[in-house]
Scaffold this active site. Structure first.
Site, PDB file in Angstrom:
ATOM      1  N   HIS A 210       1.974  -9.044 -18.994  1.00  0.00           N
ATOM      2  CA  HIS A 210       3.367  -8.791 -19.365  1.00  0.00           C
ATOM      3  C   HIS A 210       3.754  -9.598 -20.581  1.00  0.00           C
ATOM      4  CE1 HIS A 210       2.697  -8.704 -14.962  1.00  0.00           C
ATOM      5  NE2 HIS A 210       3.064  -7.461 -15.147  1.00  0.00           N
TER       6      HIS A 210
HETATM    7  S1  FES Z   1       2.761 -12.222 -18.106  1.00  0.00           S
HETATM    8 FE1  FES Z   1       2.884 -11.383 -16.131  1.00  0.00          FE
HETATM    9  S2  FES Z   1       1.091 -12.172 -15.246  1.00  0.00           S
HETATM   10 FE2  FES Z   1       1.034 -13.034 -17.195  1.00  0.00          FE
END
Ligand code: FES
Ligand code: HEM
Lengths: 439, 179
Positions: free
Chosen positions: B144
């Site tokens: 993410h």
């Molecule tokens: S940014 Fe969501 S798990 Fe690393």
């Protein structure tokens, strides 16, 4: 009409002997033979029966798969390959089970959509609806844990990401995650307990489905008009009318299901899960199965809210999106059930369906990529999430107060019998008479 | 309840017995349930595997290696002087989870962090030469989009906290024991 006769079996026969000691036959006769069902069901009323069929299929194929599967991180992936290659018809069992899960969710989403459209969650069916939401939650847990079992890359990383959601809980979060894992990462203890629970939960679902059906049969089914049957002229016995209609629907369903199982068995799958799990390498994209995508999009859309950080806020929003369904019977203030008589809500119903599709689409893409609409996916996801909660928490309570429903028909038979349809609104008495004869 | 034997204040002996019995059963149920819950926590054999020794002598300046500790990757970074300077120069105000570099290392040239994204547990990339390291030259989480700096501190993205520093000790100049 045989369906109307009360006793099952000849006097003095075996069936009667059993029935007077354990009334299974008269129970079936009452609940699935004579059970007076509104005469105007359309095909959307097939989906409950379809869901039951799939549940049985999942349990049957699942049991046979469990006889061949090994729940150990060293062997799980290979044991599934063995099922696919060496076990007689193992491929069939697995493809039925894999695609069965997708169709289970498809059927349940339609079944719930039917409930939303025709207001089946309103009094006196609130508990019936809430039991349905419990079933949905149990199904989600079952499907999630089942997906971990083949121990591919997505199995492992899906499990990691989802169990880590609980670490968002303040103070006790990390302890809970370690407890869920039985270790410091998703590992052998995790795989073992997931297998155990994946085996158990479907039987709990069976239990809740029994309660669901008991609750259904107390007040009887809703129907496309959303008004209560007023007498025998408004209903038909379940058998043979709806046993037939359900069987026909089942045949159509089986054609589609078999089509996927035999001709496109991996259509719902992700190639990445053909790679064995590797705890040290995260795949570039971790996507859940399609039926979780809308909720996944909600999880990823929420930013920091006041003192709640984005991680916790996302988790709360995701679980909240399902928990609002429990409150739905009280959030919707309109007394009218069916959308047919709710000209405004009908539009919003379809907007909600589009919103879910939008969220599903967003969930399948990287938040920071540009969508074809020219904005980043995360923005679309935020709009979709806001709208979802707006629909349930703000729109529904208000709409019931503002909307002017169309006039309800006097009875089901008056509204649906051909004589009345042609004439627009012939006197109800004539209809009732015709019906008396037919019975 | 047939509580005719009221005391001065209206409560009866039976009420007292009921309450005591209820309280004791609650404690009893708690004691009984605990082993069931506890059985799902990490077992002794899992806990026993929880320390690892690493030989640092073969790791060159600027090189990063990954070792496995308790099933998770640990990133060991032999930092270059520039990376150390970067990490030390960062103002604490720029950090979502403020922590000076000095609090995260025992010897500035060795950064040891658990390589598990604090968002939802993916493994950030940046360990192998040529991989994306993100805007701050540390690590980048592909799941993410969390970005970590050369001290393993979170700089942007959804992860709430810095990459945790595991407990470790230098056994001698070129060997550490993690855990
Ligand atoms: S940014 Fe969501 S798990 Fe690393
Ligand atoms: C395993 C999953 C499920 C099974 C097997 C199942 C089965 C059934 C069956 C057989 C019926 C009667 C036939 C019909 O009306 O279609 C029914 C009705 C109903 N179900 Fe379900 N169901 C399931 C899940 C759900 C879920 C998830 C919800 C909603 C959250 C739900 C809500 C309802 C409602 C409101 C009714 C009454 C419908 C009406 O009479 O209009 N069900 N269910």
């Amino acid at each position: 009409m045989s369906a109307g006769s009360p006793a099952a079996g000849k006097p003095g026969g075996f069936v009667n002997w059993v029935d007077s000691r354990l009334p299974v036959f008269s129970y079936l006769q009452k609940e699935y033979g004579e059970y007076p069902a509104p005469r105007n069901f359309n095909y959307w009323w097939n989906f409950g029966a379809l869901a039951m069929f799939i549940l049985v299929t999942m349990i049957a194929t699942g049991l046979l798969l469990a006889m061949q599967y090994t729940a150990n991180t060293e062997m799980a992936f290979d044991s599934v390959q063995r099922i696919m290659r060496d076990v007689n018809f193992g491929w069939l069992l697995r493809f039925l089970h894999m695609n069965g899960a997708s169709f289970f969710f498809l059927v349940i989403y339609i079944h719930m959509g039917r409930g939303l459209y025709y207001g089946s969650y309103k009094a006196p069916r609130e508990l019936l609806w809430m039991l349905g939401v419990v079933i949905l939650l149990l199904m989600m847990a079952t499907a999630f844990m089942g997906y971990v079992l083949p121990w591919g890359q997505l199995s492992f990383w899906g499990a990691t990401v989802i169990t880590n959601l609980f670490s968002a809980i303040p103070l006790v979060g990390d302890g809970i995650v370690t407890w869920l894992w039985g270790g410091f990462t998703v590992d052998n203890p995790t795989l073992n307990r997931f297998f155990t629970l994946h085996f158990l939960l479907p039987f709990l679902i069976v239990g809740v489905v029994v309660l669901h059906v008991i609750a259904l049969h107390v007040h009887g089914s809703n129907n496309p008009l959303g008004i209560d049957p007023k007498g025998p002229q408004d209903t038909v016995p379940f058998h043979p009318y709806y046993t037939m209609k359900d069987s026909f629907g089942l045949c159509v369903f089986l054609l589609v299901y078999a089509g996927f199982v035999f001709f496109a068995p991996n259509w719902f799958g992700e190639p990445e899960n053909f790679v064995p799990a590797d705890p040290l390498v995260t795949p570039l994209e971790i996507l859940p199965e399609w039926y979780f995508l809308p909720f996944f999009a909600i999880l990823r859309s929420v930013p920091d809210i006041l003192f709640i950080d984005a991680k916790l806020a996302g988790v709360l929003a995701m679980f909240g999106s399902i928990f609002v369904l429990f409150l739905l019977p009280w959030l919707d203030t309109s007394k009218v059930r069916s959308c047919r008589f709710r000209p405004t809500y009908k539009w919003f119903f379809w907007i909600l369906v589009l919103d879910m599709i939008l969220l599903g689409y967003v969930g399948g893409n990287q938040p920071d990529d540009l969508s074809p609409l020219g904005v980043r996916f995360i923005v679309l996801g935020q709009i979709g999430t806001l709208y979802y909660f707006f629909h349930f928490l703000i729109l529904l309570p208000l709409l019931g107060k503002i909307e002017r429903p169309r006039p309800l028909p006097a009875s089901i038979s008056e509204a649906v019998l051909p004589a009345n349809r042609a004439g627009g609104g012939a006197p109800a008495g004539a209809t009732a008479q015709r019906m008396e004869k037919a019975r | 309840m047939t509580d005719q034997a009221h005391g001065e204040h209206g409560e009866s002996r039976r009420d007292f017995l009921m309450l005591t019995a209820a309280a004791f059963s609650a404690v009893g149920v708690g004691y009984t349930v605990w082993p069931f819950i506890s059985s799902m926590n990490p077992s002794q054999d899992v806990l026993a595997l929880s320390s690892t020794e690493v030989d640092l002598s073969a790791i060159e300046v600027g090189q990063r290696v990954t070792v496995k500790w308790r099933g998770s990757p640990v990133f060991i970074d032999h930092r270059t002087p520039e990376q150390i300077a970067d990490a030390e120069a960062t103002a604490l105000d720029d950090l979502p989870d403020p922590e000076p570099d000095s609090a995260r290392v025992q010897k500035p040239e060795w950064l040891v962090v658990v390589g598990v994204c604090t968002h939802l547990g993916c493994i950030p990339v940046g360990q192998k030469p040529g991989e994306v390291t993100g805007e701050f030259g540390g690590w980048f989480c592909p799941c993410h989009g969390s970005v970590y700096d050369t001290s393993g501190r979170i700089r942007s993205g959804p992860a709430p906290t810095n990459l945790p520093v595991p407990e470790y000790t230098f056994l001698d100049d070129t060997t550490i024991r993690i855990g």
